[in-house]
Design a protein around this motif. Sequence first.
Motif, mmCIF file in Angstrom:
data_model
loop_
_atom_site.group_PDB
_atom_site.id
_atom_site.type_symbol
_atom_site.label_atom_id
_atom_site.label_comp_id
_atom_site.label_asym_id
_atom_site.label_seq_id
_atom_site.Cartn_x
_atom_site.Cartn_y
_atom_site.Cartn_z
ATOM 1 N N UNK A 48 -10.203 3.465 -3.160
ATOM 2 C CA UNK A 48 -8.854 3.383 -3.723
ATOM 3 C C UNK A 48 -8.364 1.939 -3.568
ATOM 4 N N UNK A 49 -7.261 1.612 -4.242
ATOM 5 C CA UNK A 49 -6.762 0.237 -4.116
ATOM 6 C C UNK A 49 -6.309 -0.039 -2.681
ATOM 7 N N UNK A 50 -5.741 0.992 -1.988
ATOM 8 C CA UNK A 50 -5.318 0.790 -0.580
ATOM 9 C C UNK A 50 -6.541 0.493 0.287
ATOM 10 N N UNK A 51 -7.632 1.224 0.033
ATOM 11 C CA UNK A 51 -8.842 0.995 0.840
ATOM 12 C C UNK A 51 -9.410 -0.404 0.575
ATOM 13 N N UNK A 52 -9.357 -0.817 -0.686
ATOM 14 C CA UNK A 52 -9.870 -2.174 -0.998
ATOM 15 C C UNK A 52 -9.008 -3.239 -0.326
ATOM 16 N N UNK A 53 -7.689 -2.988 -0.307
ATOM 17 C CA UNK A 53 -6.791 -3.943 0.367
ATOM 18 C C UNK A 53 -7.087 -3.996 1.858
ATOM 19 N N UNK A 54 -7.327 -2.802 2.437
ATOM 20 C CA UNK A 54 -7.633 -2.781 3.881
ATOM 21 C C UNK A 54 -8.945 -3.520 4.147
ATOM 22 N N UNK A 55 -9.939 -3.300 3.293
ATOM 23 C CA UNK A 55 -11.230 -3.990 3.467
ATOM 24 C C UNK A 55 -11.016 -5.501 3.457
ATOM 25 N N UNK A 56 -10.162 -5.961 2.532
ATOM 26 C CA UNK A 56 -9.949 -7.409 2.386
ATOM 27 C C UNK A 56 -9.267 -8.002 3.614
ATOM 28 N N UNK A 57 -8.572 -7.157 4.398
ATOM 29 C CA UNK A 57 -7.858 -7.681 5.577
ATOM 30 C C UNK A 57 -8.774 -7.939 6.764
ATOM 31 N N UNK A 58 -10.021 -7.397 6.748
ATOM 32 C CA UNK A 58 -10.934 -7.695 7.863
ATOM 33 C C UNK A 58 -11.328 -9.162 7.802
ATOM 34 N N UNK A 59 -11.320 -9.804 8.967
ATOM 35 C CA UNK A 59 -11.589 -11.240 8.995
ATOM 36 C C UNK A 59 -13.065 -11.532 8.741
ATOM 37 N N UNK A 60 -13.936 -10.687 9.309
ATOM 38 C CA UNK A 60 -15.370 -10.963 9.191
ATOM 39 C C UNK A 60 -15.989 -10.108 8.099
ATOM 40 N N UNK A 61 -16.905 -10.752 7.345
ATOM 41 C CA UNK A 61 -17.525 -10.058 6.220
ATOM 42 C C UNK A 61 -18.267 -8.800 6.674
ATOM 43 N N UNK A 62 -18.907 -8.868 7.846
ATOM 44 C CA UNK A 62 -19.680 -7.690 8.284
ATOM 45 C C UNK A 62 -18.744 -6.489 8.548
#
Length: 253
Positions: A48-62
């Motif tokens: 979902x767009x919320x999940x994609x936004x949350x993913x983008x907030x992680x600092x490290x790619x892994x």
Amino acid sequence: MPERQTKIHPQWAEAPPELPLRAGEAFIWAAVLDLPGSAAAEASEILSSEERERAARFRFEKDQIQYIASRSFLRALLGRFLQIDPKAVRFRYNSFGKPLLADEFAASRIEFNLAHSKGLGLFGVTLDRAIGVDVEQHRPDLATMEIANRFFAPEEVKVLSAVQPSCRLEAFFECWTRKEAFIKARGMGLSLPLDKFTVAFGPNRAPALLSADQGATTAASWTLADLSPADGYSGAAAIEQPDVAVRCYRFQP
Ligand SMILES: CC(C)(COP(=O)(O)OP(=O)(O)OC[C@H]1O[C@@H](n2cnc3c(N)ncnc32)[C@H](O)[C@@H]1OP(=O)(O)O)[C@@H](O)C(=O)NCCC(=O)NCCS
């Protein structure tokens, strides 16, 4: 040196194509979450767009990749049981952040929970029964008596200190993941005090809930299962039903 990818134990076979959810059974999937970048980009399309936004907030790619992989696997599994497009799965969250299926799926009576640790994910699904799962990579720096004293009940600390030093790392994470799985099944986070319930663990002791927070639930209402998805990890599932048959599979996207 490149990190070695986690290998799921071969006993965790691929699930059969037809897998109806039944009372008295719990299904657990293990999945490697270290996807290559291109697979992660593809997997993020079902989020979902919320999940994609949350993913983008992680600092490290892994960490981004681990989150994307686990959410996309979760959606694929739930979509399969609900017989809908994984993109159409919707969640709600209780006040402690536990994800649950949105009310529009209430008739399915599907319950689930997930956990991830260092590139490995576990996903548990049941019919109509609260479930919690946990997985932890063995970390010797965490598995100390000092940490045990802080997080375990006094009876558990006693059991752990009687375990031979060569088995203590494993025993520590058995206790930790069983306690965490119970907390996650209850969905109350750490508002449920860790020393108010006890679990069985250690060499030659079958997993079980020995005592629960009095009044709210009883130990006899629960199944605690040991999950060993890969070398160097411990896992556990807690299900609010006695004598549940726990079946373990590997996730094959
Ligand atoms: C919120 C909590 C589940 C975090 O646990 P964690 O070990 O950091 O993470 P895990 O990998 O086990 O689980 C994370 C998943 O649990 C789910 N979750 C979140 N809140 C939850 C809750 N209140 N109950 C159940 N599941 C929850 C989510 O799906 C989350 O994954 P997502 O954010 O990618 O969707 C919580 O139990 C906690 O903070 N525990 C503290 C750890 C501790 O002190 N343990 C002592 C054990 S003896």
